[in-house]
Write a protein that holds these residues in place. Structure first.
Motif, PDB file in Angstrom:
ATOM      1  N   PHE A   7      35.006  33.382  25.199  1.00 27.62           N
ATOM      2  CA  PHE A   7      33.686  33.131  25.772  1.00 27.62           C
ATOM      3  C   PHE A   7      33.716  33.390  27.273  1.00 27.62           C
ATOM      4  CE2 PHE A   7      29.733  31.137  26.760  1.00 27.62           C
ATOM      5  CZ  PHE A   7      29.022  31.006  25.577  1.00 27.62           C
ATOM      6  N   ALA A   8      34.754  32.860  27.956  1.00 31.53           N
ATOM      7  CA  ALA A   8      34.870  33.048  29.403  1.00 31.53           C
ATOM      8  C   ALA A   8      35.078  34.512  29.760  1.00 31.53           C
ATOM      9  CB  ALA A   8      36.013  32.203  29.944  1.00 31.53           C
ATOM     10  N   TYR A  49      39.097  44.673  40.491  1.00 32.07           N
ATOM     11  CA  TYR A  49      37.737  44.195  40.757  1.00 32.07           C
ATOM     12  C   TYR A  49      37.525  42.812  40.145  1.00 32.07           C
ATOM     13  CZ  TYR A  49      32.601  44.615  41.155  1.00 32.07           C
ATOM     14  OH  TYR A  49      31.286  44.428  41.466  1.00 32.07           O
ATOM     15  N   LEU A  50      37.999  42.625  38.922  1.00 34.12           N
ATOM     16  CA  LEU A  50      37.895  41.324  38.271  1.00 34.12           C
ATOM     17  C   LEU A  50      38.708  40.271  39.024  1.00 34.12           C
ATOM     18  CD1 LEU A  50      38.153  42.546  34.582  1.00 34.12           C
ATOM     19  CD2 LEU A  50      36.244  41.215  35.490  1.00 34.12           C
ATOM     20  N   ARG A  71      34.289  35.144  38.873  1.00 34.71           N
ATOM     21  CA  ARG A  71      34.313  33.711  39.129  1.00 34.71           C
ATOM     22  C   ARG A  71      34.935  32.925  37.967  1.00 34.71           C
ATOM     23  NH1 ARG A  71      30.810  32.400  43.348  1.00 34.71           N
ATOM     24  NH2 ARG A  71      30.310  30.354  42.512  1.00 34.71           N
ATOM     25  N   HIS A  72      34.737  33.400  36.727  1.00 27.61           N
ATOM     26  CA  HIS A  72      35.324  32.709  35.579  1.00 27.61           C
ATOM     27  C   HIS A  72      36.847  32.768  35.616  1.00 27.61           C
ATOM     28  CE1 HIS A  72      31.208  33.548  34.318  1.00 27.61           C
ATOM     29  NE2 HIS A  72      31.323  32.590  33.421  1.00 27.61           N
ATOM     30  N   LEU A  73      37.392  33.759  36.291  1.00 26.94           N
ATOM     31  CA  LEU A  73      38.839  33.890  36.437  1.00 26.94           C
ATOM     32  C   LEU A  73      39.330  33.123  37.663  1.00 26.94           C
ATOM     33  CD1 LEU A  73      41.358  35.385  35.286  1.00 26.94           C
ATOM     34  CD2 LEU A  73      40.852  37.222  36.893  1.00 26.94           C
TER      35      LEU A  73
END
Length: 384
Positions: free
Chosen positions: A109-110, A254-255, A260-262
């Motif tokens: 989900f994240a 980039y991720l 933000r979830h990471l």
């Protein structure tokens, strides 16, 4: 209307529609048998397709990892939570699936939310299969990009959507194997159309990874497609939990910089990463389990052909028995529970209205006599 009244009204509506959800307390679960309130049931509702959640190698790896690195990561990976166990697992996944990079997330989900929230901006568009997972559609509905849905597994419908000009970027979203219908996406056709329109393809292969393809590499490998973004989750065939995004080097950077979830989540426990490394090793050499699972699927489908309910056309471990009415689906699930089988009635809003079903899932832990017993119980229920 105040919040309390709003809550009460929503709960009353949910109960009246036979759509009330409950969380049973599971006392024991070995993948084949499940125990609730002291009663044992043959278990046909899980996603542990290869039975790895109970595998001694995974349990040992988790124990050894905990002994070496503790019970938790203690921080985000951007602070001090990214251990050598996480880095090793990411590299192993990237090598296995043929990508430059893999990034671990705490859940599928994240991972899906992170990708869509980060990539889809104002002026962009998301074209999603109508039956895409809630994590994908939920994220797509909360970003500035325009969301359009194409008819389930219909490349012609996607082509019609792509024909409409878009000033920004295009992200096409689908699953490898769909979680509620059990059918496979035509990935080759979707990928060809997406690339012709200069878009990116995102495939969530939660229910394909580990189960199909050479060494269990999943739906994309089986169909010889390499999407720009591949999400694999670890709560199904891997038998654990968590997820990874597979992508190229720059997208991974980039991720790492902006997702933000990471950035703002505590990393998965290093011991979990150890267990997942063990799971990956087992998956790579699980041809016998995958072959057994396919034989069980065929046995069930052949036997279920005589039942009065519609069995959706699925070649996967997910075998949806379409009942239609919510109340009837609940009654059938309860009838089978009385007979010693744990099955769950899936109802709207998880599935479209009028398509309530039993989502029957098979695993390599099952035996032929389990399938035969279930078919006999379904036949008895039909005669009543």
């Amino acid at each position: 209307m105040g919040w309390q009244q709003q809550i009460q009204a929503a709960l009353q509506t949910r109960r009246a529609a036979d759509a009330w959800r409950q969380r049973p307390v599971i006392e024991q679960n070995d993948g084949r048998w499940l125990q609730v309130a002291g009663e044992r049931y043959l278990h046909f509702s899980g996603n542990d397709y290869l039975g790895l959640s109970q595998h001694p190698a995974l349990i040992r790896a988790w124990q050894q990892g905990a002994a070496q690195s503790g019970a938790g990561a203690g921080a985000s990976g951007h602070v001090s939570g990214h251990s050598r166990y996480h880095a090793e697992l990411e590299q192993q996944l990237a090598d296995w699936l043929g990508y430059s990079r893999a990034l671990l997330f705490i859940s599928g989900f994240a991972a899906n939310q992170a990708l869509i929230h980060l990539l889809a901006g104002k002026g962009d568009r998301i074209l999603a299969d109508k039956l895409s997972h809630a994590s994908l559609l939920d994220a797509a509905s909360h970003v500035p990009a325009t969301l359009r849905r194409f008819t389930h597994n219909q490349p012609a419908s996607l082509a019609a959507r792509l024909a409409t000009p878009c000033a920004g970027n295009t992200l096409v979203v689908t699953e490898g194997i769909f979680s509620m219908d059990g059918d496979s996406a035509p990935l080759a056709a979707l990928a060809q159309q997406t690339r012709a329109a200069d878009g990116w393809l995102l495939v969530d292969d939660a229910h394909g990874i580990g189960v199909i393809g050479e060494q269990g590499r999943g739906s994309c490998w089986q169909q010889q497609v390499k999407p720009e973004l591949l999400v694999v989750t670890f709560g199904k065939a891997f038998g654990v939990s968590g997820a990874a995004v597979l992508c190229d080097e720059e997208t991974a950077d980039y991720l790492v910089q902006f997702a933000r979830h990471l950035i703002y989540s505590t990393a998965m426990p290093p011991a979990q990463a150890c267990a997942l490394q063990a799971a990956l090793r087992e998956i790579q050499q699980a041809d016998a389990q995958r072959q057994k699972l396919q034989q069980l699927i065929q046995r069930f489908r052949q036997g279920a052909a005589a039942l009065p309910w519609s069995l959706l056309p699925s070649a996967s471990a997910i075998q949806p028995l379409l009942v239609g009415d919510n109340g009837r689906a609940l009654a059938l699930a309860q009838r089978l529970r009385t007979a010693g089988f744990w099955l769950t009635a899936i109802r709207p809003p998880t599935v479209p209205p009028g398509t309530a079903r039993l989502r029957i899932t098979l695993t390599a832990r099952h035996e032929e006599q389990d399938i035969d017993r279930l078919l006999e119980a379904l036949s008895d229920a039909a005669s009543e």
